[in-house]
Design an enzyme around this catalytic site. Structure first.
Site, PDB file in Angstrom:
ATOM      1  N   TYR A 145      -9.303 -15.672  -7.763  1.00 31.03           N
ATOM      2  CA  TYR A 145      -9.541 -14.565  -7.872  1.00 31.03           C
ATOM      3  C   TYR A 145      -9.329 -13.153  -7.648  1.00 31.03           C
ATOM      4  O   TYR A 145      -8.694 -13.251  -6.385  1.00 31.03           O
ATOM      5  CB  TYR A 145     -11.420 -13.710  -6.956  1.00 31.03           C
ATOM      6  N   ASP A 240      -1.600 -13.567  -2.721  1.00 33.31           N
ATOM      7  CA  ASP A 240      -2.849 -12.841  -2.997  1.00 33.31           C
ATOM      8  C   ASP A 240      -3.570 -12.504  -1.956  1.00 33.31           C
ATOM      9  O   ASP A 240      -4.256 -13.793  -1.459  1.00 33.31           O
ATOM     10  CB  ASP A 240      -3.473 -13.031  -3.861  1.00 33.31           C
ATOM     11  N   LYS A 268      -8.131  -5.346   1.940  1.00 37.44           N
ATOM     12  CA  LYS A 268      -9.447  -5.507   3.288  1.00 37.44           C
ATOM     13  C   LYS A 268      -8.713  -4.991   4.542  1.00 37.44           C
ATOM     14  O   LYS A 268      -9.229  -4.200   5.203  1.00 37.44           O
ATOM     15  CB  LYS A 268      -9.779  -7.004   2.709  1.00 37.44           C
TER      16      LYS A 268
HETATM   17  C1  LIG Z   1     -11.417  -8.682  -2.215  1.00 38.81           C
HETATM   18  C2  LIG Z   1      -9.780  -9.095  -2.988  1.00 38.81           C
HETATM   19  C3  LIG Z   1      -9.154  -8.922  -4.043  1.00 38.81           C
HETATM   20  C4  LIG Z   1      -9.563  -7.172  -4.803  1.00 38.81           C
HETATM   21  O1  LIG Z   1      -9.388  -6.320  -4.264  1.00 38.81           O
HETATM   22  P1  LIG Z   1     -10.086  -5.271  -4.369  1.00 38.81           P
HETATM   23  O2  LIG Z   1      -9.956  -4.139  -3.222  1.00 38.81           O
HETATM   24  O3  LIG Z   1     -12.085  -5.552  -4.292  1.00 38.81           O
HETATM   25  O4  LIG Z   1      -9.632  -4.622  -5.791  1.00 38.81           O
HETATM   26  C5  LIG Z   1      -8.385  -8.964  -4.491  1.00 38.81           C
HETATM   27  N1  LIG Z   1      -7.801 -10.814  -3.931  1.00 38.81           N
HETATM   28  C6  LIG Z   1      -8.753 -11.744  -3.336  1.00 38.81           C
HETATM   29  C7  LIG Z   1      -7.974 -12.503  -3.168  1.00 38.81           C
HETATM   30  C8  LIG Z   1      -9.707 -10.492  -2.897  1.00 38.81           C
HETATM   31  O5  LIG Z   1     -10.375 -11.345  -2.341  1.00 38.81           O
END
Ligand SMILES: *Cc1c(COP(=O)(O)O)cnc(C)c1O
Length: 428
Positions: A145, A240, A268
């Site tokens: 994701y 990511d 995060k």
């Molecule tokens: C949470 C997450 C996202 C998206 O971040 P948001 O702040 O929710 O848009 C993208 N990549 C990874 C790996 C994530 O865990």
């Protein structure tokens, strides 16, 4: 009305005006049943619902609260920033400070741009990769994701996987065609894509430790193999690290495994609970961004002073000597206690943990990729989730999510968690 009826009434009211009653799908508890708990406040390792019930929190706002909820120094920093104004839409010294701090921690990040969400960071990183390479295709991994950008909602994880629509309606055929799908921990699946379409591939984007199918660790050689495939082919490697950055180690997964990506996305933890995210990497790539270069990306609230203040104060906490050693010791204990409780039951299970990210999968087989993750017993997970919730343990309401620990989950908290887990498992 009793508490349960009141909570149901709250949720019914929410659903009349908010789709599904939630502003992000997995909050709806759909895959585990029952009604979501409305939260009133949080402190340290605890969440308190609107009826005053206390929960030990293993969601931690889906990762950001690595120092526990509402650390005094972070709240003070946000309060002080708010006193000086909520947003300027102009340059501030604090933005330079946090960029310097990020660069000091992550050697691969020579320049960094701040945005407001992980979704924005990954979308911008991919646009930059396409702009820099003059190629259109990207490789992503089934079940990973990367936020809700169109290019990523093709075989996506997290809520998309939980709700059985990993590829979303509304994504154009064009966007989907430019996203090539490989299998995590299967270098051969990536090599095949490169053999067929290598000259069109702008970037590989990967969660270096997957959190969004539940936690999956990269097997030895996998990340190294991705790096080697990109090298010499004018393809960029994007880590990511929105979830893993400042989480699996201070230097994220790239520090833990010793791999240097070309671009990194962060979110995060970097915002300490406020809307702050970032993408960064090699200076020659980042300098292709407007106004230095032609690749456009902008944001009214980017680098917001409250979010940056929260981020800087959070970095102060996690850079304290011994922070990650202590978090690792607490996380190992959390894993051991959960494993011991489940081992005393007849239930088949596997625990995957990397640092303070952990998932218990209800499966008799090792979970290492998409197929082995989706083969888990999600109904049993739902019962486990509800039993834990009754005991006051707030887990992520889906089999396909990571659980998180904070430094505030100390030995005394974990001892209580062990007792509660034991009771929850016995009740299944
Ligand atoms: C949470 C997450 C996202 C998206 O971040 P948001 O702040 O929710 O848009 C993208 N990549 C990874 C790996 C994530 O865990």
């Amino acid at each position: 009305m009793n508490n349960v009826e009141e909570n149901t009434a709250r949720y019914d009211r929410a659903r009349k005006v908010i789709p599904g009653g939630v502003n992000s799908p997995v909050r709806a508890f759909k895959s585990v049943g029952g009604t979501p708990v409305f939260i009133d406040r949080a402190r340290g390792p605890y969440l308190y619902d609107t009826d005053g019930k206390e929960y030990v929190d293993f969601v931690l706002s889906w990762g950001p609260m690595i120092a526990g909820h509402a650390p005094e120094s972070v709240v003070d920093a946000v309060r002080a920033a708010a006193e000086k104004g909520l947003s300027f839409g102009a340059v501030t010294e604090a933005e330079t400070q946090i960029a310097e701090r990020i660069r000091g921690i992550l050697p691969s990040v020579e320049k960094v741009r701040l945005v407001c969400s992980g979704t924005e960071a990954t979308m911008a990183a991919v646009r930059l990769a396409r702009g820099a390479t003059a190629r259109e295709k990207i490789v992503k991994f089934r079940g990973c994701y990367h936020g809700h950008g169109d290019s990523f909602l093709v075989q996506a994880g997290s809520g998309a996987l939980t709700f059985g629509n990993p590829s979303s309606p509304g994504v154009t055929r064009g966007a989907a065609q430019d996203t090539l799908i490989a299998e995590f921990n299967d270098l051969g699946s990536v090599q095949k894509l490169f053999a067929a379409q290598g000259k069109d591939i702008a970037a590989i984007i990967v969660e270096p430790v997957v959190g969004n199918m539940g936690v999956l660790a990269p097997e030895p050689g996998f990340l190294e193999g991705l790096r080697a495939l990109c090298d010499g082919r004018n393809t960029l490697l994007i880590f990511d690290e929105v979830m893993t950055g400042f989480r699996v180690s201070l230097r994220g997964a790239q520090g833990l495994y010793g791999i240097t990506p070309d671009l990194t996305t962060l979110g995060k933890v970097i915002g300490g609970g406020l809307p702050l995210a970032a993408y960064g990497g090699r200076a020659d790539l980042m300098d292709r961004l407007s106004p230095e270069g032609p690749v456009y990306q902008a944001g009214t609230l980017s680098g917001n002073p409250l979010a940056v203040a929260a981020g800087l104060a959070t970095l102060d906490l996690i850079m304290a000597p011994g922070f990650y050693d202590r978090l690792e010791a607490l996380s190992a204990r959390w894993e051991n206690d959960l494993g011991a409780a489940l081992a005393r039951s007849p239930l088949p299970f596997r625990i995957n943990r990397v640092g303070s990210m952990m998932t218990v999968f209800f499966s008799g087989k090792n979970v290492r990729d998409y197929d082995s993750a989706v083969a888990c017993d999600t109904a049993l997970f739902g019962r486990f989730f509800q039993a834990c919730l009754r005991e006051g343990l707030y887990l992520a309401p889906s089999q396909f999510e990571a659980g998180f620990l904070s430094i505030a989950h100390d030995e005394a908290v974990l001892a209580r968690v062990a007792e509660k887990t034991e009771r929850a498992v016995r009740s299944l």
